[in-house]
Design a protein around this motif. Structure first.
Motif, PDB file in Angstrom:
ATOM      1  N   ALA A 239       0.855  -1.183   0.000  1.00 53.18           N
ATOM      2  CA  ALA A 239       0.000   0.000   0.000  1.00 53.18           C
ATOM      3  C   ALA A 239       0.889   1.230   0.000  1.00 53.18           C
ATOM      4  N   TRP A 240       0.391   2.286  -0.595  1.00 50.81           N
ATOM      5  CA  TRP A 240       1.141   3.536  -0.606  1.00 50.81           C
ATOM      6  C   TRP A 240       0.168   4.699  -0.562  1.00 50.81           C
ATOM      7  N   TYR A 241       0.746   5.872  -0.332  1.00 51.30           N
ATOM      8  CA  TYR A 241      -0.080   7.080  -0.204  1.00 51.30           C
ATOM      9  C   TYR A 241       0.585   8.209  -0.971  1.00 51.30           C
ATOM     10  N   SER A 242      -0.247   8.999  -1.646  1.00 52.44           N
ATOM     11  CA  SER A 242       0.224  10.227  -2.279  1.00 52.44           C
ATOM     12  C   SER A 242      -0.820  11.307  -2.034  1.00 52.44           C
ATOM     13  N   LYS A 258      -0.056  -5.455 -12.345  1.00 53.82           N
ATOM     14  CA  LYS A 258      -0.282  -4.020 -12.175  1.00 53.82           C
ATOM     15  C   LYS A 258       0.855  -3.398 -11.369  1.00 53.82           C
ATOM     16  N   PRO A 259       2.070  -3.411 -11.896  1.00 50.97           N
ATOM     17  CA  PRO A 259       3.213  -2.923 -11.120  1.00 50.97           C
ATOM     18  C   PRO A 259       3.133  -1.429 -10.838  1.00 50.97           C
ATOM     19  N   LEU A 260       3.663  -1.072  -9.706  1.00 53.42           N
ATOM     20  CA  LEU A 260       3.748   0.338  -9.305  1.00 53.42           C
ATOM     21  C   LEU A 260       5.005   0.947  -9.909  1.00 53.42           C
ATOM     22  N   ASN A 261       4.897   2.145 -10.440  1.00 54.54           N
ATOM     23  CA  ASN A 261       6.047   2.885 -10.976  1.00 54.54           C
ATOM     24  C   ASN A 261       5.645   4.350 -11.055  1.00 54.54           C
ATOM     25  N   ARG A 262       5.912   5.109 -10.009  1.00 57.66           N
ATOM     26  CA  ARG A 262       5.384   6.471  -9.945  1.00 57.66           C
ATOM     27  C   ARG A 262       6.260   7.370  -9.062  1.00 57.66           C
ATOM     28  N   ALA A 263       6.419   8.606  -9.497  1.00 62.31           N
ATOM     29  CA  ALA A 263       7.117   9.600  -8.695  1.00 62.31           C
ATOM     30  C   ALA A 263       6.100  10.321  -7.806  1.00 62.31           C
ATOM     31  N   ILE A 264       6.367  10.366  -6.511  1.00 59.20           N
ATOM     32  CA  ILE A 264       5.430  10.947  -5.543  1.00 59.20           C
ATOM     33  C   ILE A 264       6.209  11.845  -4.586  1.00 59.20           C
ATOM     34  N   THR A 265       5.639  12.987  -4.290  1.00 54.35           N
ATOM     35  CA  THR A 265       6.192  13.877  -3.271  1.00 54.35           C
ATOM     36  C   THR A 265       5.256  13.879  -2.065  1.00 54.35           C
ATOM     37  N   GLY A 266       5.804  13.658  -0.886  1.00 50.92           N
ATOM     38  CA  GLY A 266       4.990  13.669   0.323  1.00 50.92           C
ATOM     39  C   GLY A 266       4.218  12.389   0.549  1.00 50.92           C
ATOM     40  N   GLY A 267       4.751  11.261   0.113  1.00 48.55           N
ATOM     41  CA  GLY A 267       4.053   9.993   0.269  1.00 48.55           C
ATOM     42  C   GLY A 267       4.818   9.003   1.122  1.00 48.55           C
ATOM     43  N   TRP A 268       4.369   7.761   1.094  1.00 47.15           N
ATOM     44  CA  TRP A 268       5.035   6.661   1.787  1.00 47.15           C
ATOM     45  C   TRP A 268       4.628   5.358   1.127  1.00 47.15           C
ATOM     46  N   ILE A 281       8.937   5.951   5.154  1.00 57.45           N
ATOM     47  CA  ILE A 281       8.398   7.308   5.040  1.00 57.45           C
ATOM     48  C   ILE A 281       9.548   8.261   4.715  1.00 57.45           C
ATOM     49  N   PRO A 282       9.759   8.605   3.442  1.00 59.57           N
ATOM     50  CA  PRO A 282      10.812   9.558   3.080  1.00 59.57           C
ATOM     51  C   PRO A 282      10.433  10.966   3.539  1.00 59.57           C
ATOM     52  N   PRO A 283      11.369  11.896   3.514  1.00 57.36           N
ATOM     53  CA  PRO A 283      11.040  13.294   3.836  1.00 57.36           C
ATOM     54  C   PRO A 283       9.926  13.811   2.943  1.00 57.36           C
ATOM     55  N   ALA A 284       9.010  14.573   3.523  1.00 52.46           N
ATOM     56  CA  ALA A 284       7.805  15.004   2.801  1.00 52.46           C
ATOM     57  C   ALA A 284       8.117  15.885   1.601  1.00 52.46           C
ATOM     58  N   GLU A 285       9.237  16.593   1.625  1.00 49.21           N
ATOM     59  CA  GLU A 285       9.537  17.523   0.537  1.00 49.21           C
ATOM     60  C   GLU A 285      10.247  16.857  -0.642  1.00 49.21           C
ATOM     61  N   GLN A 286      10.640  15.598  -0.513  1.00 49.14           N
ATOM     62  CA  GLN A 286      11.391  14.928  -1.569  1.00 49.14           C
ATOM     63  C   GLN A 286      10.465  14.282  -2.604  1.00 49.14           C
ATOM     64  N   GLY A 335      -5.739   6.831  15.650  1.00 48.85           N
ATOM     65  CA  GLY A 335      -5.650   8.031  16.468  1.00 48.85           C
ATOM     66  C   GLY A 335      -4.238   8.539  16.663  1.00 48.85           C
ATOM     67  N   THR A 336      -3.236   7.774  16.217  1.00 46.53           N
ATOM     68  CA  THR A 336      -1.839   8.181  16.407  1.00 46.53           C
ATOM     69  C   THR A 336      -1.046   8.210  15.103  1.00 46.53           C
ATOM     70  N   LEU A 337      -1.490   7.453  14.101  1.00 48.07           N
ATOM     71  CA  LEU A 337      -0.663   7.266  12.909  1.00 48.07           C
ATOM     72  C   LEU A 337      -0.602   8.489  12.014  1.00 48.07           C
ATOM     73  N   ASP A 338      -1.699   9.236  11.890  1.00 50.86           N
ATOM     74  CA  ASP A 338      -1.676  10.421  11.026  1.00 50.86           C
ATOM     75  C   ASP A 338      -0.729  11.495  11.549  1.00 50.86           C
ATOM     76  N   ALA A 339      -0.404  11.441  12.834  1.00 48.85           N
ATOM     77  CA  ALA A 339       0.574  12.381  13.385  1.00 48.85           C
ATOM     78  C   ALA A 339       1.986  12.037  12.903  1.00 48.85           C
ATOM     79  N   ILE A 340       2.191  10.777  12.484  1.00 48.94           N
ATOM     80  CA  ILE A 340       3.493  10.364  11.958  1.00 48.94           C
ATOM     81  C   ILE A 340       3.628  10.760  10.497  1.00 48.94           C
ATOM     82  N   ALA A 341       2.587  10.484   9.720  1.00 48.26           N
ATOM     83  CA  ALA A 341       2.579  10.856   8.300  1.00 48.26           C
ATOM     84  C   ALA A 341       1.135  10.922   7.823  1.00 48.26           C
ATOM     85  N   PRO A 342       0.800  11.864   6.948  1.00 45.35           N
ATOM     86  CA  PRO A 342      -0.580  11.955   6.444  1.00 45.35           C
ATOM     87  C   PRO A 342      -1.033  10.649   5.803  1.00 45.35           C
TER      88      PRO A 342
END
Length: 567
Positions: A239-242, A258-268, A281-286, A335-342
């Protein structure tokens, strides 16, 4: 629609839901179309198309086909109060993680000790590793097969410390040095990673950092365990998030299709399983390139890989650069995970019922804070829902009580019209209209309670807080089936009594036969459901039964008073 047809409608919807959940595993949340990602062979060597066009990546991603560096690797440990990590100096990868607060089995008086859950694992049948490293287009770089050196074999968070770190060092004869530092904080499932490149050579060093998760599929189980084990019904895969497309999933069976191959900023990117997950979880600005691949797809145990490939970085001679990322290894704690990353809370993966399941989870948590027992919280939830729907269910039950009193007259109509169903239906509707009975009164409550039922099923199946949560007596785990089938039997009896209070005059013979076996069918279904869910539905059915009984009596008393008044 009377209550009998309402129950049949519920059964049909329930069976449809079971079929839909199986379909959802493979076809819901497909990733957006992308260029085909490279599959890799047994050693992890990518094909010719493995570079990502248009990115700042070098010409090749990590090549696992290269022979490992000479030297003997060792295992070292890093621990805080909730995590114990085992790190292989071959690559500096985390190959084992033990969640110290989560026992593998419920702790009871009979079995007071249970080993902690092992999420990352270096055993072949359960292989799951978090790997990271560096690649360079113009010089030496340590990937996740390079040999690092650790000063200590064991590092543990001491009393009074807020954090603890472990350093692993790699050096190259050219003068390039990499220090990989893992840091754990107190009561935290987040691992901070810092890869520092110190360029002691005479040339500019250019390279990329990457982070990846690699695992094997679940062991195959027989049909009985596939049906009775709640973990088999939970999503298992990537699973991933953008910020633009939000939360997406990729089942292991779809990695090749259905392979994943995508550039995302602010994801995980993550690998999910029942109750727990691991996410880079890479840095959000990268801007990071996320991809997936199948390692050795033709083997008996292929490995499934997701990778986060970072932007290029340059290090001038005599300078140093840090590449940082975070790794979450732990439970799906709402209740705690979104504080780590959106978007990280979406890893609970309630699917299309998220809009219902998340408020139910919050409400259950508040009720648990009051009662101190998740089973009691479920009972309180039933009472709150019943109170909120009281007006609707009151109308439903009063309609059912009046229809019950009409059974002799409906039976007479059936005898009069025989097999002429059209005339029988018209006469029945005229009778309902004359007596001011709405046969559709039973539909709305079930249309409202069914989504709540499915939402609660998702909550009880996915919420880590309910894992191994005891109720009273013999129930030591509300997320597992009742070991002695007491609750399913109680539910069967409640359903049987409820059925006997329903009006059946004029019912189709086939429908009548179905109604006779419905309590048994549902009792068997619920015998293998989480006991918390069966507790919810048993209490819900019992309160409905009491409400129906009380309304029947009040209607009878009202009719008796009306007869006396007329007399």
């Amino acid at each position: 629609m009377n209550q009998t047809r309402t129950l049949l409608f519920f059964a049909l919807m329930f069976v449809a839901y079971l079929l839909w959940t199986e379909w959802e595993k493979d076809y819901v949340h497909p990733p957006a179309p992308a260029a085909p990602a490279a599959q890799v062979d047994a050693a992890g060597k990518p094909g010719a198309d493995a570079s990502i066009p248009g990115s700042t990546a070098p010409a090749a991603v990590p090549n696992e086909n290269a022979p490992p560096a000479e030297g003997k690797a060792e295992l070292v440990t890093l621990s805080n109060d909730v995590l114990r990590l085992t790190i292989d100096t071959r690559g500096g990868s985390i190959v084992r993680s033990e969640l110290l607060y989560y026992p593998t089995n419920p702790v009871t008086r009979k079995d007071p000790v249970s080993p902690p859950v092992r999420l990352l694992d270096d055993e072949g049948a359960h292989f799951f590793a978090a790997q990271d490293g560096l690649v360079s287009s113009n010089g030496a770089a340590p990937d996740h097969r390079a040999l690092f050196h650790a000063e200590k074999t064991e590092t543990t968070l001491a009393d009074g410390q807020k954090s603890v770190s472990l350093d692993l060092t790699w050096t190259d004869p050219s003068g390039v040095k990499v220090v990989k530092r893992y840091t754990l904080k107190r009561m935290d499932y987040v691992v901070d990673l810092d890869q520092r490149v110190e360029n002691g050579s005479t040339a500019v060093w250019t390279g990329n950092a990457y982070h990846q998760l690699q695992r094997v599929a679940n062991e195959k189980v027989n049909w009985f365990k596939a049906y009775t084990d709640p973990a088999q019904h939970s999503f298992f895969g990537a699973a991933w998030y953008s910020p633009d497309t939000k939360f997406e999933t990729l089942p292991l069976v779809d990695f090749a299709k259905k392979p994943l191959n995508r550039a995302i900023t602010g994801g995980w990117v993550s690998m999910l399983q029942h109750y727990f997950f691991v996410a880079w979880i890479p840095p959000a600005e990268q801007s990071v390139t996320y991809s997936s691949a199948v390692v050795d797809p033709n083997s008996a145990t292929p490995r499934y890989l997701v990778r986060a490939f970072g932007p290029a970085m340059q290090v001038a001679p005599g300078q140093s650069v840090d590449s940082v990322a975070r790794l979450y290894i732990g439970p799906k704690l709402q209740g705690t995970l979104d504080a780590i990353a959106p978007g990280l809370e979406l890893t609970s993966n309630y699917g299309w019922f998220t809009i219902i399941a998340q408020p139910l989870h919050w409400l259950l948590s508040q009720l648990h804070a009051i009662s101190g027992n998740w089973g009691v919280a479920i009972i309180l939830l039933v009472l709150l829902i019943k109170a909120a729907l009281f007006k609707l269910t009151d109308a439903q039950f009063r309609s059912g009580a009046r229809m019950r009193k009409l059974q002799p007259r409906i039976a007479a109509l059936k005898e009069r019209y025989g097999d002429d169903r059209m005339k029988m239906q018209q006469a029945t509707m005229e009778l309902y209209k004359k007596e001011k009975i709405n046969p559709m009164a039973g539909c709305l409550p079930i249309l409202i309670t069914f989504p709540i039922f499915i939402g609660l099923l998702r909550v009880l199946s996915e919420s880590i807080e309910l894992r191994h949560a005891p109720f009273f007596g013999w129930i030591h785990d509300l997320s597992a089936p009742d070991p002695f089938y007491v609750l399913p039997v109680l539910y069967f009896l409640v359903t049987l009594l409820t059925q006997r209070m329903m009006p059946t005059a004029g019912m189709d013979p086939t429908q009548a036969k179905m109604m006779k076996v419905m309590p048994l069918i549902f009792g068997v279904f619920f015998a293998f459901f989480p006991s918390g869910l069966v507790l919810y539905w048993t209490v819900n059915g019992a309160t409905s039964l009491l409400q129906q009984w009380w309304i029947n009596r009040s209607v009878e008393r009202a009719d008796a008073v009306a007869k006396i008044t007329k007399a």
